[in-house]
Enzyme design. Sequence first.
Site, PDB file in Angstrom:
ATOM      1  N   ASP A 122      -2.105   6.118  -2.701  1.00 32.02           N
ATOM      2  CA  ASP A 122      -1.632   4.938  -2.174  1.00 32.02           C
ATOM      3  C   ASP A 122      -1.002   4.256  -3.367  1.00 32.02           C
ATOM      4  O   ASP A 122      -1.171   4.142  -4.566  1.00 32.02           O
ATOM      5  CB  ASP A 122      -2.570   4.014  -1.729  1.00 32.02           C
ATOM      6  CG  ASP A 122      -3.069   4.653  -0.439  1.00 32.02           C
ATOM      7  OD1 ASP A 122      -2.753   5.597   0.112  1.00 32.02           O
ATOM      8  OD2 ASP A 122      -3.924   3.500   0.529  1.00 32.02           O
TER       9      ASP A 122
ATOM     10  N   ASP B  96       0.843  -1.037   0.041  1.00 33.07           N
ATOM     11  CA  ASP B  96      -0.104   0.066   0.078  1.00 33.07           C
ATOM     12  C   ASP B  96       0.799   1.119   0.014  1.00 33.07           C
ATOM     13  O   ASP B  96       0.403   2.290  -0.575  1.00 33.07           O
ATOM     14  CB  ASP B  96      -1.028  -0.025   1.239  1.00 33.07           C
ATOM     15  CG  ASP B  96      -1.850  -1.283   1.096  1.00 33.07           C
ATOM     16  OD1 ASP B  96      -1.953  -2.155   0.365  1.00 33.07           O
ATOM     17  OD2 ASP B  96      -2.582  -1.298   2.477  1.00 33.07           O
TER      18      ASP B  96
ATOM     19  N   CYS C  94      -0.865  -7.810  -1.503  1.00 33.27           N
ATOM     20  CA  CYS C  94      -1.121  -6.732  -0.386  1.00 33.27           C
ATOM     21  C   CYS C  94       0.045  -6.691   0.533  1.00 33.27           C
ATOM     22  O   CYS C  94       0.983  -6.092   0.919  1.00 33.27           O
ATOM     23  CB  CYS C  94      -2.273  -6.557   0.400  1.00 33.27           C
ATOM     24  SG  CYS C  94      -3.702  -6.655  -0.544  1.00 33.27           S
TER      25      CYS C  94
ATOM     26  N   HIS D  50      -7.178   0.428  -3.959  1.00 35.01           N
ATOM     27  CA  HIS D  50      -6.198  -0.605  -4.273  1.00 35.01           C
ATOM     28  C   HIS D  50      -6.746  -1.590  -5.336  1.00 35.01           C
ATOM     29  O   HIS D  50      -7.697  -2.207  -5.356  1.00 35.01           O
ATOM     30  CB  HIS D  50      -5.610  -1.444  -3.165  1.00 35.01           C
ATOM     31  CG  HIS D  50      -5.159  -0.486  -1.996  1.00 35.01           C
ATOM     32  ND1 HIS D  50      -5.368  -0.698  -0.605  1.00 35.01           N
ATOM     33  CD2 HIS D  50      -4.701   0.791  -1.940  1.00 35.01           C
ATOM     34  CE1 HIS D  50      -5.024   0.175   0.100  1.00 35.01           C
ATOM     35  NE2 HIS D  50      -4.536   1.157  -0.662  1.00 35.01           N
TER      36      HIS D  50
ATOM     37  N   ASP E  59      -5.500  -4.382  -6.753  1.00 37.64           N
ATOM     38  CA  ASP E  59      -5.045  -5.693  -6.833  1.00 37.64           C
ATOM     39  C   ASP E  59      -6.061  -6.668  -6.392  1.00 37.64           C
ATOM     40  O   ASP E  59      -5.738  -7.861  -6.169  1.00 37.64           O
ATOM     41  CB  ASP E  59      -3.765  -5.943  -6.025  1.00 37.64           C
ATOM     42  CG  ASP E  59      -3.521  -5.450  -4.637  1.00 37.64           C
ATOM     43  OD1 ASP E  59      -4.681  -4.802  -4.153  1.00 37.64           O
ATOM     44  OD2 ASP E  59      -2.706  -5.480  -4.021  1.00 37.64           O
TER      45      ASP E  59
HETATM   46  N1  ARG Z   1     -10.497  -2.816  -1.634  1.00 32.58           N
HETATM   47  C1  ARG Z   1     -10.074  -4.017  -2.197  1.00 32.58           C
HETATM   48  C2  ARG Z   1     -11.355  -5.017  -1.994  1.00 32.58           C
HETATM   49  O1  ARG Z   1     -11.906  -5.206  -1.427  1.00 32.58           O
HETATM   50  C3  ARG Z   1      -9.074  -4.532  -1.106  1.00 32.58           C
HETATM   51  C4  ARG Z   1      -7.582  -4.339  -1.630  1.00 32.58           C
HETATM   52  C5  ARG Z   1      -6.592  -4.749  -0.690  1.00 32.58           C
HETATM   53  N2  ARG Z   1      -5.328  -4.505  -1.298  1.00 32.58           N
HETATM   54  C6  ARG Z   1      -4.419  -3.871  -0.634  1.00 32.58           C
HETATM   55  N3  ARG Z   1      -3.256  -3.445  -1.350  1.00 32.58           N
HETATM   56  N4  ARG Z   1      -4.261  -3.683   0.429  1.00 32.58           N
HETATM   57  O2  ARG Z   1     -11.765  -5.666  -2.527  1.00 32.58           O
END
Ligand code: ARG
Length: 393
Positions: free
Chosen positions: A210, A124, A369, A261, A263
């Site tokens: 981020d 992150d 992550c 994020h 990913d």
């Molecule tokens: N917002 C994303 C989801 O729920 C989670 C992303 C987590 N990624 C990270 N690099 N912390 O689906």
Amino acid sequence: MTNPFRTLKAGNRMQQVSEVVNSWNEWDPLEEIVVGSADGANFEPTEPGNRPQIRNAPPGTPFPSGPKSAEAVDRANEELAGLVSLLESEGVRVRRPAPHDFSQSVRTPDFEAANQYCAVCPRDVMITIGNEIIEAPMSRRSRYFEFQPYRELVYEYWNADPRVVWTTAPKPSMADKMYRDGFWDWPLAERHERMHSFEFCVTQDEVVFDAADMSRFGRDIVVQESMTTNRAGISWLKRHLEPKGFRVRPVHFPLDFFPSHIDCTFVPLRPGLVLTNPDRPLREGEEKLFLANDWELVDAPEPTTGNDEMPEFCQSSKWLSMNVLSIGPNKVICEQQEKPLQELLYKLDFEVFPVPFRNVFEYGGSLHCATWDVRRVGAGEDYFPNSDYQPLA
Ligand code: ARG
């Protein structure tokens, strides 16, 4: 020192310039990586950029605060250690963050936060782009100083090789005025109405991003506009990266009302193949770049765990299932229970390494992550020769 921009003009390839820090995409053979740690982790505080909620609890139930329990930390650390062993058995050098007291409050002239969060998700905060390490400005107060557990490592890399470039992006104020009042209380209908405006909890006035909103495709850096990355953040990335020969490509996922994020949404696995999220299609038109360059977009299967069954303190969605870590263009680490995804990966000719990781979910993410790749074999390639890119004037 070789100027990667010049090299690129000559032959469509950005040259490796450092033996220490070198990572241009998400899939090249991995050599060195940082794996997060749950030591000292705290619950994320409620703040203008975040409203954590206990899953399935009645509205208004307060989210816990302060340090996570020793048992919860141990359970997460055990799974993180399992990932470390697997990586090491595959010949990867693994590094860890330095200890940090996340129960300390944060106070700047513009804001105060009761405590910090954790060092489980280096992704992150930190990103490697070629020979450069960038520390992201961040979007939440409790994460303002999250670069600190990685500084010893950054200094080590920076001292080891004069070709390593280290950049800290400008820190935003994180003052009240940086956030959009009311965002968290918008009713669903309003969110739906606003879904094409891509306005979230941060305003557009200051540089905010981020690191995990970016995905690296060689010369092309794909970046998601989200709750954690605004348009000023994307402009900063363009101005910073374009002179080095990169193309920064904003992407949007209108059906994700709380995007943060990239990913768990858009995950490149090897040249020509992106794992996509069937609940979160790209904004119409944005798929063209990929299709025009013979990339295949393959939907991930339904995760094995519904949103309601995710761990109670986990703030991420069931799509953590897609948060895989590539250790080579045909080798992927995948969460142990996600059998349907593993099946798909086998069919696509990947070697799959399953590891248990569910106890890490409440610390902000899964396998991608919880890592920050520092060195992969290879150089920056142009995977999108068919494109009309509009650089900043
Ligand atoms: N917002 C994303 C989801 O729920 C989670 C992303 C987590 N990624 C990270 N690099 N912390 O689906």
